[in-house]
Design an enzyme around this catalytic site. Structure first.
Site, PDB file in Angstrom:
ATOM      1  N   GLY A 156       0.664  -1.553  -0.049  1.00  0.00           N
ATOM      2  CA  GLY A 156      -0.236  -0.031   0.014  1.00  0.00           C
ATOM      3  C   GLY A 156       0.710   0.834  -0.137  1.00  0.00           C
ATOM      4  N   ARG A 157      -0.094   2.486   0.159  1.00  0.00           N
ATOM      5  CA  ARG A 157       0.889   3.354   0.124  1.00  0.00           C
ATOM      6  C   ARG A 157       2.262   3.966   1.169  1.00  0.00           C
ATOM      7  NH1 ARG A 157      -3.938   4.886   2.043  1.00  0.00           N
ATOM      8  NH2 ARG A 157      -5.651   5.965   0.410  1.00  0.00           N
ATOM      9  N   ILE A 158       2.255   2.417   2.713  1.00  0.00           N
ATOM     10  CA  ILE A 158       3.724   3.188   2.993  1.00  0.00           C
ATOM     11  C   ILE A 158       4.151   2.129   3.203  1.00  0.00           C
ATOM     12  CG2 ILE A 158       4.391   2.553   5.801  1.00  0.00           C
ATOM     13  CD1 ILE A 158       1.666   3.342   6.653  1.00  0.00           C
ATOM     14  N   THR A 236       6.076  -2.381  11.456  1.00  0.00           N
ATOM     15  CA  THR A 236       5.002  -0.952  11.915  1.00  0.00           C
ATOM     16  C   THR A 236       4.042  -0.726  11.648  1.00  0.00           C
ATOM     17  OG1 THR A 236       5.759  -0.143   9.457  1.00  0.00           O
ATOM     18  CG2 THR A 236       7.930   0.970  11.545  1.00  0.00           C
ATOM     19  N   ARG A 238       0.782  -3.342  12.367  1.00  0.00           N
ATOM     20  CA  ARG A 238       0.271  -3.836  13.789  1.00  0.00           C
ATOM     21  C   ARG A 238       1.025  -5.348  14.307  1.00  0.00           C
ATOM     22  NH1 ARG A 238      -1.404   0.031  13.187  1.00  0.00           N
ATOM     23  NH2 ARG A 238      -3.203   1.080  12.914  1.00  0.00           N
ATOM     24  N   GLU A 267       0.418  -3.895  23.745  1.00  0.00           N
ATOM     25  CA  GLU A 267       0.683  -3.037  23.408  1.00  0.00           C
ATOM     26  C   GLU A 267      -0.598  -2.458  24.372  1.00  0.00           C
ATOM     27  OE1 GLU A 267       0.569  -0.430  20.152  1.00  0.00           O
ATOM     28  OE2 GLU A 267       1.196  -2.075  18.735  1.00  0.00           O
ATOM     29  N   HIS A 286       4.798   2.077  19.823  1.00  0.00           N
ATOM     30  CA  HIS A 286       4.224   2.749  18.244  1.00  0.00           C
ATOM     31  C   HIS A 286       4.169   4.412  18.141  1.00  0.00           C
ATOM     32  CE1 HIS A 286      -0.120   1.131  16.180  1.00  0.00           C
ATOM     33  NE2 HIS A 286       0.654   2.429  15.886  1.00  0.00           N
TER      34      HIS A 286
HETATM   35  C1  GLV Z   1      -1.020   4.124  13.437  1.00  0.00           C
HETATM   36  O1  GLV Z   1      -0.717   2.885  13.253  1.00  0.00           O
HETATM   37  C2  GLV Z   1      -2.155   4.316  12.480  1.00  0.00           C
HETATM   38  O2  GLV Z   1      -2.878   3.371  12.092  1.00  0.00           O
HETATM   39  O3  GLV Z   1      -2.283   5.349  12.058  1.00  0.00           O
HETATM   40  C1  GLV Z   2      -1.599   4.080   4.532  1.00  0.00           C
HETATM   41  O1  GLV Z   2      -1.587   5.646   4.399  1.00  0.00           O
HETATM   42  C2  GLV Z   2      -1.013   2.907   3.583  1.00  0.00           C
HETATM   43  O2  GLV Z   2      -2.919   3.000   2.829  1.00  0.00           O
HETATM   44  O3  GLV Z   2      -0.351   1.762   3.337  1.00  0.00           O
END
Ligand code: GLV
Ligand code: GLV
Length: 327
Positions: A156-158, A236, A238, A267, A286
């Site tokens: 995805g974006r990240i 990074t 979940r 957590e 987190h």
């Molecule tokens: C952080 O973990 C988020 O989902 O924004």
């Molecule tokens: C975050 O913004 C994602 O969709 O990976």
């Protein structure tokens, strides 16, 4: 009468400034989140809820809020703490904050990758403990990043932003996701592979999927065994995507060299969690999206979603768009 909003924790001022002219805003004042029973009590009669990933938001809580509840706005991109199906059934849109935190979170994934590769946190502890007596040719040996293979699980974006950053290090980039993303993969010169291949060939494996029933404990004993000796796991996304017991065994037996986690299960980690006794792990509480600029933008975005919902407009960023198909 002004509508009532409950905000489950203090958030950057920007969002609150946007909300105050619209409604009576109540903010939970403590540093720790309200317990579930307290939250159930506090939401009674509210028109809108602005919540955090630390709050369990289920159908029971929505019913306790009552029929005035028009919108749930989450201060995060991930919404696995919210029963979105229950919200959809009740006609309640759920807002989230995608996009604004992409670069900030990708930066942290890289900070963790580099900290693990070069044992930064461990070295810091060593210096502070007064153990640094001399330069040593065989001390604190880690892994090279330049030229290594990076495996990205979830594109995805990240995940893509993490891949973009890898190009400067001349890395080979593999990715695995539910579907192929031909355009994005060309842009960063990444190769789509099966999960097994990714685990077998990567020096660094970084997780960027949502948490769902499909990804819960994706990193289990069998999958750790496929990873290279000397490899590093970065999470990074979940915590529950990784089986903590299997991770502990992989790290303590040398199946993999290192882990770097911004998210854990549970957590926070309990003080007696066995992971805390290991040297070959670096941990953060987190903080993926925690930059001044991004958290301020997230508060504005959560406020925009909430205000749209209060006014019966479509949320600019909605995590359960199905809610609009039912009329
Ligand atoms: C952080 O973990 C988020 O989902 O924004
Ligand atoms: C975050 O913004 C994602 O969709 O990976």
């Amino acid at each position: 009468m002004k509508p009532r909003i409950f905000v489950t924790r203090r958030i950057p001022e920007k969002g609150l400034e946007m909300l105050r002219p619209q409604a009576e805003v109540e903010v939970w004042p403590d540093a720790l989140p309200p317990d579930y029973p307290v939250l159930v009590e506090r939401v009674q009669g509210i028109d809108a809820l602005l919540c955090m990933l630390t709050d369990r938001i289920d159908g029971n809580l929505m019913d306790a809020a009552g029929s005035r509840l028009k919108v749930i706005s989450q201060f995060a991109v991930g919404v696995d703490n919210i029963d979105t199906a229950a919200a959809t059934e009740r006609g309640i849109p759920v807002g989230n904050t995608p996009g604004v935190l992409t670069d900030t979170t990708a930066d942290l994934a890289w900070a963790l990758l580099m900290a693990a590769a070069r044992r930064v946190a461990e070295s810091d502890r060593f210096v502070r403990a007064g153990k640094w007596k001399t330069w040593a040719s065989i001390g604190f040996l880690g892994q090279d990043i330049a030229g290594a293979t990076l495996g990205i699980v979830g594109f995805g974006r990240i995940g893509r932003a993490v891949a973009e950053r890898a190009r400067g290090f001349g890395m080979r980039i593999l990715y695995h996701s539910r579907r192929r993303h031909p355009e994005a993969e060309r842009k960063v010169n990444a190769e789509f592979v099966g999960l097994d291949t990714l685990l077998r060939e990567s020096d660094f494996v970084s997780l960027h999927t949502n948490l769902s029933e499909d990804t819960r404990h994706l990193m289990n004993e069998a999958n750790f065994k496929k990873m290279k000796p000397g490899s590093v796991l970065i999470n990074t996304a979940r915590g529950p995507i990784v089986d903590s017991g299997a991770l502990y065994r992989a790290l303590s037996s040398g199946t993999i060299a290192y882990a770097a986690l911004d998210v854990t299960e549970p957590e926070p980690l309990r003080p007696d969690d066995p992971l805390l006794a290991l040297d070959n792990i670096v941990l953060c509480p987190h903080i993926g999206s925690a930059s001044h600029k991004t958290r301020s933008r997230m508060s504005a975005m959560a406020a925009e979603n909430l205000i749209a919902g209060l006014n019966g407009k479509r949320l600019p960023h909605c995590a359960n768009p199905q809610v609009y198909d039912i009329s």
